[in-house]
Design a protein around this motif. Structure first.
Motif, PDB file in Angstrom:
ATOM      1  N   TYR A 159       0.795  -1.215   0.000  1.00  0.00           N
ATOM      2  CA  TYR A 159       0.000   0.000   0.000  1.00  0.00           C
ATOM      3  C   TYR A 159       0.832   1.273   0.000  1.00  0.00           C
ATOM      4  O   TYR A 159       0.337   2.351  -0.286  1.00  0.00           O
ATOM      5  N   ALA A 160       2.079   1.137   0.348  1.00  0.00           N
ATOM      6  CA  ALA A 160       2.906   2.304   0.639  1.00  0.00           C
ATOM      7  C   ALA A 160       2.853   3.361  -0.459  1.00  0.00           C
ATOM      8  O   ALA A 160       2.809   4.553  -0.191  1.00  0.00           O
ATOM      9  N   ASP A 161       2.816   2.922  -1.704  1.00  0.00           N
ATOM     10  CA  ASP A 161       2.951   3.888  -2.790  1.00  0.00           C
ATOM     11  C   ASP A 161       1.637   4.147  -3.522  1.00  0.00           C
ATOM     12  O   ASP A 161       1.621   4.486  -4.692  1.00  0.00           O
ATOM     13  N   ARG A 162       0.526   3.999  -2.828  1.00  0.00           N
ATOM     14  CA  ARG A 162      -0.748   4.262  -3.496  1.00  0.00           C
ATOM     15  C   ARG A 162      -1.494   5.370  -2.776  1.00  0.00           C
ATOM     16  O   ARG A 162      -1.369   5.532  -1.566  1.00  0.00           O
ATOM     17  N   ASP A 163      -2.310   6.078  -3.511  1.00  0.00           N
ATOM     18  CA  ASP A 163      -3.062   7.161  -2.889  1.00  0.00           C
ATOM     19  C   ASP A 163      -4.405   6.651  -2.396  1.00  0.00           C
ATOM     20  O   ASP A 163      -5.454   6.909  -2.977  1.00  0.00           O
ATOM     21  N   LEU A 164      -4.349   5.903  -1.336  1.00  0.00           N
ATOM     22  CA  LEU A 164      -5.549   5.361  -0.718  1.00  0.00           C
ATOM     23  C   LEU A 164      -5.458   5.656   0.771  1.00  0.00           C
ATOM     24  O   LEU A 164      -4.410   6.029   1.284  1.00  0.00           O
ATOM     25  N   ALA A 165      -6.548   5.459   1.453  1.00  0.00           N
ATOM     26  CA  ALA A 165      -6.563   5.750   2.885  1.00  0.00           C
ATOM     27  C   ALA A 165      -5.490   4.959   3.614  1.00  0.00           C
ATOM     28  O   ALA A 165      -4.788   5.478   4.482  1.00  0.00           O
ATOM     29  N   LEU A 166      -5.340   3.699   3.259  1.00  0.00           N
ATOM     30  CA  LEU A 166      -4.321   2.888   3.923  1.00  0.00           C
ATOM     31  C   LEU A 166      -2.921   3.406   3.615  1.00  0.00           C
ATOM     32  O   LEU A 166      -2.046   3.401   4.465  1.00  0.00           O
ATOM     33  N   GLY A 167      -2.739   3.843   2.397  1.00  0.00           N
ATOM     34  CA  GLY A 167      -1.443   4.398   2.027  1.00  0.00           C
ATOM     35  C   GLY A 167      -1.160   5.684   2.798  1.00  0.00           C
ATOM     36  O   GLY A 167      -0.064   5.875   3.319  1.00  0.00           O
ATOM     37  N   ARG A 168      -2.166   6.532   2.900  1.00  0.00           N
ATOM     38  CA  ARG A 168      -1.998   7.782   3.663  1.00  0.00           C
ATOM     39  C   ARG A 168      -1.702   7.478   5.123  1.00  0.00           C
ATOM     40  O   ARG A 168      -0.829   8.089   5.731  1.00  0.00           O
ATOM     41  N   ALA A 169      -2.469   6.520   5.674  1.00  0.00           N
ATOM     42  CA  ALA A 169      -2.262   6.167   7.077  1.00  0.00           C
ATOM     43  C   ALA A 169      -0.838   5.689   7.293  1.00  0.00           C
ATOM     44  O   ALA A 169      -0.188   6.013   8.288  1.00  0.00           O
ATOM     45  N   GLN A 170      -0.359   4.932   6.341  1.00  0.00           N
ATOM     46  CA  GLN A 170       0.977   4.384   6.517  1.00  0.00           C
ATOM     47  C   GLN A 170       2.052   5.451   6.394  1.00  0.00           C
ATOM     48  O   GLN A 170       3.039   5.434   7.124  1.00  0.00           O
ATOM     49  N   ARG A 171       1.837   6.385   5.470  1.00  0.00           N
ATOM     50  CA  ARG A 171       2.832   7.456   5.345  1.00  0.00           C
ATOM     51  C   ARG A 171       2.809   8.359   6.573  1.00  0.00           C
ATOM     52  O   ARG A 171       3.825   8.897   6.984  1.00  0.00           O
TER      53      ARG A 171
END
Lengths: 198, 198
Positions: A159-171
């Motif tokens: 998910y790290a490199d995607r613009d999704l909620a999970l990606g945002r949460a992880q960043r």
DNA sequence: ACCTGAACACCGTTCAAGT
DNA sequence: ACCTGAACACCGTTCAAGT
């Protein structure tokens, strides 16, 4: 070589080596275990009935690290102590949770640990019908947490490199994906809250 | 026979048969799967890369049963709905939880289900750092509950005839040992309580 | 492109043969 | 009693050979 004057193997030796093997390599196979013990594969069967018995031996060994109940503690603290001990054991040996969940518990040490927890809840005044429920819920959560240790972090990575909620949460919290500790404490708090309402 | 005029196999056909096989027999092996499909074992490899890809196909298939978010619901109800759907899926296919936990999630459908849950929490105002924590705790609990389905009831059995707290609890509530549903609802309630306090 | 059979490197388990 | 080697019935995977 045939029979040696003093036995090479023993249940203990086999179980200990098996634990080392699975911790180091992530899998437990008889050929590798025999190699590590410097022995032929079939020799092992003179000391244990089968592979499952080795796994059960490991569970017995690790279960000795459960704390005994301490009457001076509240039941909440007892539950926290029990759960954290369980988790500590599984974190130290993450590959074992799948093995453990395949075979039923038969050894006395592990059964004793569950029995201790049941007695804590019983003398705290929990209704008998709710004790099995409570223990099942607690056990489910700690086993699930152990299962995640090996599984979930790989998922976060995708998910790290995607613009999704999970990606945002992880960043926003890159450490969180690798700190399941906090998730465990969150869930533990919730479970105790639920128990207090019974 | 060699190449048939119209293909016998397809990813879909393989995945569907694999799901039936594991539901009926409790295990998924290539030889049995090939037999069920009326095909040679090596034929399967023309449609999937390996066994893990079949398991991932099953996960994709089952993940279609996750509900999409419903804006009219509170986040608490969304979480309950998501967790119960997850549990319902695993209860219907109890032997799959171990398979799923071994391989990482790669298919879009499953990832989407987690993403939906993350978005629910995000728009409910949860801090980004807490979202991974919350999802990890929820996922741990539901996976652990699924794991118990096959494991824990065997353990209760070994207690039925002993004079211990667990034995007493079981005699007081014989149904509880076989009704993990209540334990699941108890834990779910607790997890939501914990989330509300964030 | 798609199916087959043979081959390979694994696995857990058994068992007769040795001391 | 305790170790060995050979054998067995599995498993997942590969690959040349067929159409």
């Amino acid at each position: 070589m045939a029979r040696p004057r003093t036995p090479i193997l023993s249940q203990d030796r086999i179980v200990t080596a098996a634990l080392e093997l699975i911790d180091e390599t992530g899998t437990l196979t008889l050929p590798l275990l025999a190699r590590r013990l410097g022995v032929s594969m079939s020799s092992i069967y003179h000391h244990v009935a089968n592979r499952a018995e080795i796994v059960e031996g490991i569970r017995e060994l690790l279960s000795r690290d459960f704390p005994r109940p301490d009457p001076s503690l509240s039941w909440q603290d007892e539950v926290r102590r029990w759960m954290r001990a369980y988790r500590r054991i599984m974190v130290a040996h993450p590959h074992l949770i799948v093995e453990f969940s395949i075979n039923p518990v038969t050894n006395e040490t592990t059964l004793r640990a569950y029995e201790d927890l049941a007695e804590v809840l019983e003398s705290a005044g929990f209704a008998l019908e709710t004790i099995l429920e409570a223990i099942t819920a607690l056990d489910s959560f700690v086993c699930g947490s152990a299962l995640e240790l090996t599984a979930l972090e790989q998922m976060w990575a995708s998910y790290a490199d995607r613009d999704l909620a999970l990606g945002r949460a992880q960043r926003a919290a890159p450490w969180a994906a690798h700190s399941p500790e906090a998730a465990f404490e969150l869930g533990l708090t919730g479970l105790i809250l639920a128990l207090e309402r019974l």
